[in-house]
Design a protein around this motif. Structure first.
Motif, PDB file in Angstrom:
ATOM      1  N   SER A 127    -118.476 -12.772  98.516  1.00 50.10           N
ATOM      2  CA  SER A 127    -119.403 -12.352  97.459  1.00 50.10           C
ATOM      3  C   SER A 127    -119.987 -10.981  97.791  1.00 50.10           C
ATOM      4  CB  SER A 127    -120.539 -13.372  97.285  1.00 50.10           C
ATOM      5  OG  SER A 127    -121.339 -13.423  98.447  1.00 50.10           O
ATOM      6  N   GLY A 128    -120.614 -10.379  96.774  1.00 46.04           N
ATOM      7  CA  GLY A 128    -121.253  -9.091  96.982  1.00 46.04           C
ATOM      8  C   GLY A 128    -122.391  -8.889  96.003  1.00 46.04           C
ATOM      9  N   THR A 129    -123.431  -8.185  96.469  1.00 45.30           N
ATOM     10  CA  THR A 129    -124.540  -7.795  95.609  1.00 45.30           C
ATOM     11  C   THR A 129    -124.818  -6.324  95.890  1.00 45.30           C
ATOM     12  OG1 THR A 129    -125.501 -10.016  95.707  1.00 45.30           O
ATOM     13  CG2 THR A 129    -126.932  -8.230  94.957  1.00 45.30           C
ATOM     14  N   LEU A 130    -124.473  -5.472  94.930  1.00 44.36           N
ATOM     15  CA  LEU A 130    -124.630  -4.028  95.091  1.00 44.36           C
ATOM     16  C   LEU A 130    -125.776  -3.582  94.200  1.00 44.36           C
ATOM     17  CD1 LEU A 130    -120.846  -2.986  95.002  1.00 44.36           C
ATOM     18  CD2 LEU A 130    -122.215  -3.847  96.923  1.00 44.36           C
ATOM     19  N   ASN A 131    -126.944  -3.467  94.786  1.00 43.48           N
ATOM     20  CA  ASN A 131    -128.152  -3.215  94.005  1.00 43.48           C
ATOM     21  C   ASN A 131    -128.312  -1.762  93.585  1.00 43.48           C
ATOM     22  OD1 ASN A 131    -129.127  -5.930  94.071  1.00 43.48           O
ATOM     23  ND2 ASN A 131    -129.789  -5.615  96.182  1.00 43.48           N
ATOM     24  N   SER A 132    -127.549  -0.856  94.191  1.00 44.42           N
ATOM     25  CA  SER A 132    -127.605   0.565  93.809  1.00 44.42           C
ATOM     26  C   SER A 132    -126.258   1.075  93.332  1.00 44.42           C
ATOM     27  CB  SER A 132    -128.107   1.403  95.000  1.00 44.42           C
ATOM     28  OG  SER A 132    -129.454   1.105  95.289  1.00 44.42           O
ATOM     29  N   GLY A 133    -125.396   0.169  92.938  1.00 49.14           N
ATOM     30  CA  GLY A 133    -124.119   0.553  92.366  1.00 49.14           C
ATOM     31  C   GLY A 133    -123.086   0.998  93.385  1.00 49.14           C
ATOM     32  N   PHE A 134    -121.990   1.548  92.856  1.00 52.49           N
ATOM     33  CA  PHE A 134    -120.899   2.050  93.700  1.00 52.49           C
ATOM     34  C   PHE A 134    -120.322   3.300  93.067  1.00 52.49           C
ATOM     35  CE2 PHE A 134    -118.795  -0.875  90.740  1.00 52.49           C
ATOM     36  CZ  PHE A 134    -117.715  -0.117  90.307  1.00 52.49           C
ATOM     37  N   ASP A 135    -119.590   4.035  93.887  1.00 47.02           N
ATOM     38  CA  ASP A 135    -118.861   5.214  93.423  1.00 47.02           C
ATOM     39  C   ASP A 135    -117.428   5.043  93.888  1.00 47.02           C
ATOM     40  OD1 ASP A 135    -117.868   7.658  92.714  1.00 47.02           O
ATOM     41  OD2 ASP A 135    -119.153   8.839  94.023  1.00 47.02           O
ATOM     42  N   LEU A 136    -116.543   4.691  92.966  1.00 49.05           N
ATOM     43  CA  LEU A 136    -115.140   4.452  93.292  1.00 49.05           C
ATOM     44  C   LEU A 136    -114.337   5.671  92.865  1.00 49.05           C
ATOM     45  CD1 LEU A 136    -112.928   2.546  94.323  1.00 49.05           C
ATOM     46  CD2 LEU A 136    -112.838   1.515  92.039  1.00 49.05           C
ATOM     47  N   ALA A 137    -113.823   6.395  93.861  1.00 52.46           N
ATOM     48  CA  ALA A 137    -113.133   7.654  93.583  1.00 52.46           C
ATOM     49  C   ALA A 137    -111.770   7.661  94.273  1.00 52.46           C
ATOM     50  CB  ALA A 137    -113.978   8.832  94.060  1.00 52.46           C
ATOM     51  N   GLY A 157    -114.426 -12.951  95.209  1.00 54.67           N
ATOM     52  CA  GLY A 157    -115.520 -13.829  94.839  1.00 54.67           C
ATOM     53  C   GLY A 157    -116.405 -13.095  93.863  1.00 54.67           C
ATOM     54  N   PRO A 158    -117.540 -13.662  93.493  1.00 52.05           N
ATOM     55  CA  PRO A 158    -118.436 -12.989  92.534  1.00 52.05           C
ATOM     56  C   PRO A 158    -119.135 -11.789  93.158  1.00 52.05           C
ATOM     57  CG  PRO A 158    -119.425 -15.017  93.333  1.00 52.05           C
ATOM     58  CD  PRO A 158    -118.034 -15.000  93.876  1.00 52.05           C
ATOM     59  N   VAL A 159    -119.083 -10.651  92.475  1.00 50.50           N
ATOM     60  CA  VAL A 159    -119.771  -9.433  92.911  1.00 50.50           C
ATOM     61  C   VAL A 159    -120.620  -8.945  91.751  1.00 50.50           C
ATOM     62  CG1 VAL A 159    -119.503  -7.045  93.664  1.00 50.50           C
ATOM     63  CG2 VAL A 159    -117.947  -8.804  94.549  1.00 50.50           C
ATOM     64  N   THR A 160    -121.913  -8.780  91.993  1.00 48.64           N
ATOM     65  CA  THR A 160    -122.844  -8.305  90.976  1.00 48.64           C
ATOM     66  C   THR A 160    -123.269  -6.884  91.309  1.00 48.64           C
ATOM     67  OG1 THR A 160    -123.667 -10.546  90.587  1.00 48.64           O
ATOM     68  CG2 THR A 160    -125.050  -8.724  89.837  1.00 48.64           C
ATOM     69  N   VAL A 161    -123.204  -6.005  90.304  1.00 54.49           N
ATOM     70  CA  VAL A 161    -123.513  -4.588  90.500  1.00 54.49           C
ATOM     71  C   VAL A 161    -124.670  -4.201  89.587  1.00 54.49           C
ATOM     72  CG1 VAL A 161    -122.625  -2.239  90.462  1.00 54.49           C
ATOM     73  CG2 VAL A 161    -121.105  -4.127  91.058  1.00 54.49           C
TER      74      VAL A 161
END
Length: 204
Positions: A120-130, A138-142
């Protein structure tokens, strides 16, 4: 036993025999106890790895950035706290592939290499996929602001966008097999294609 020199041999032999019987009884007693004890399987304890930025870099694969000083593995629960509420720090995943069993991050994750989340993952400040690869099993919340300018999101899990996800740039993006659920905003200011593989779902 204390055997006196004048003790008859028959008496000595009798004492030794009784002592041997008592010893054998104790051995049988403990053997019966051990028969009733269930042998447990070997179990590995999950490790907790916390970002401390000790290396002075923002590189995920720099061991000194973690406590304890080791790069997370696929068996580790990883936490990245918010070190400065006034700015968003990019933790950079590049070079060698990065892994975590679970990831909770209050800083943005910048992915130019490969990051795999096992549970699982919880990314509270988002991501930058480049141009990299984000694998979710599993469940990942962004939350927060995320930018997807190139690269791939795949795996058997689901990505839930609860912030603002911007698909930018002219590079193509690849999604799947995975599920993308949007409960907030997806912006498409770029002109690249979003390519979906078999088994991919987008729920808006």
């Amino acid at each position: 036993y204390l055997i006196m020199p004048q003790m008859p041999f028959r008496r000595v032999r009798s004492l030794l025999a009784r002592r041997r019987i008592r010893t054998e009884r104790r051995q049988h007693f403990f053997r019966d106890i051990l028969k009733g004890v269930e042998q447990l399987e070997d179990r590995s304890l999950l490790a907790s790895i916390v970002w401390d930025g000790g290396a002075g870099t923002f590189n995920w694969n720099d061991a000194d950035n973690w406590e304890p000083n080791s790069v997370p593995t696929a068996a580790d629960d990883v936490t990245i706290g918010d070190f400065n509420p006034d700015i968003v720090v990019d933790v950079v995943v590049s070079g060698a592939p990065a892994f975590a069993r679970t990831l909770v991050s209050d800083e943005r994750i910048q992915i130019t290499g490969a990051l795999s989340l096992g549970v699982s993952g919880t990314l509270n400040s988002g991501f930058d996929l480049a141009g990299g690869t984000l694998t979710i099993n599993g469940p990942v919340t962004v939350s927060g602001a995320s930018t997807w300018s190139g690269g791939t999101v795949n795996g058997s899990g689901s990505l839930a966008n609860a912030g603002t996800l911007s698909l930018t740039g002219a590079s193509d993006k690849s999604l799947g097999p995975a599920t993308l659920t949007n409960t907030s905003s997806i912006l498409v200011p770029g002109n690249g294609f979003l390519r979906l593989t078999d088994g991919t779902y987008i729920i808006n």
